[in-house]
Design an enzyme around this catalytic site. Sequence first.
Site, mmCIF file in Angstrom:
data_model
loop_
_atom_site.group_PDB
_atom_site.id
_atom_site.type_symbol
_atom_site.label_atom_id
_atom_site.label_comp_id
_atom_site.label_asym_id
_atom_site.label_seq_id
_atom_site.Cartn_x
_atom_site.Cartn_y
_atom_site.Cartn_z
ATOM 1 C CG ASP A 1 -1.848 1.183 1.284
ATOM 2 O OD1 ASP A 1 -2.441 1.482 0.230
ATOM 3 O OD2 ASP A 1 -1.979 1.798 2.355
ATOM 4 C CD GLU B 1 -3.878 1.349 -3.424
ATOM 5 O OE1 GLU B 1 -5.076 1.591 -3.219
ATOM 6 O OE2 GLU B 1 -2.943 1.886 -2.821
ATOM 7 C CG ASP C 1 -1.099 3.060 6.160
ATOM 8 O OD1 ASP C 1 -1.989 3.551 5.432
ATOM 9 O OD2 ASP C 1 -0.389 3.734 6.914
#
Length: 193
Positions: A8, A92, A175
Amino acid sequence: PVKPVGLDYASHGLYVSSDGEHAEYPGYYRKMQDKLAREQCRLSHMVKGSANWHKQCKRVARLYEKTANQRRDYQHKKADRIVALYDMVGVEALSMKNMSQSLTLGKSTMDNGYGMFRTMLAYKLERQGKQLVTVDRFYPSSQLCSDCGYRNKDTKDLHIREWTCPDCGVWHDRDVNAATNIMHETRRLMQER
């Protein structure tokens, strides 16, 4: 068995992994900022084109280069470590350009060079026959409970750093939970291929 990990993005630290590792990026640019400002101020008082001005230009350029080298070295070491430990890395699909223009996160995003880190990770993984999987940027990684899948819309608020799932009662670090969800989604995407 394939060993996956989810990363992340963390503006102040580079990333947080689904295994709970926080990559504490040292912020080389921020550390060099005062020195850079002093040297640039000196440069601005010099006669443009003079011998001293040229010397000072080189001095400023060296500081920028030192910062860039420190950042690159740090990123290579982190990327090598991840490639050695995992077979599949999920990240991501973030727009680094948009994030770098953000008023609150801009400088941190530019400092840690996450886009460059992702590129490094991709080619290092590929070289080893491993995979980098990109998860859709609209995937709600920070809203889902990584234990039961409950969607908590309150976590859209970035100030919420930890929360307890109202459905199953599990406590989450924002997170690490997001990174775990990215890892689950990575696995799912790979099974579909």
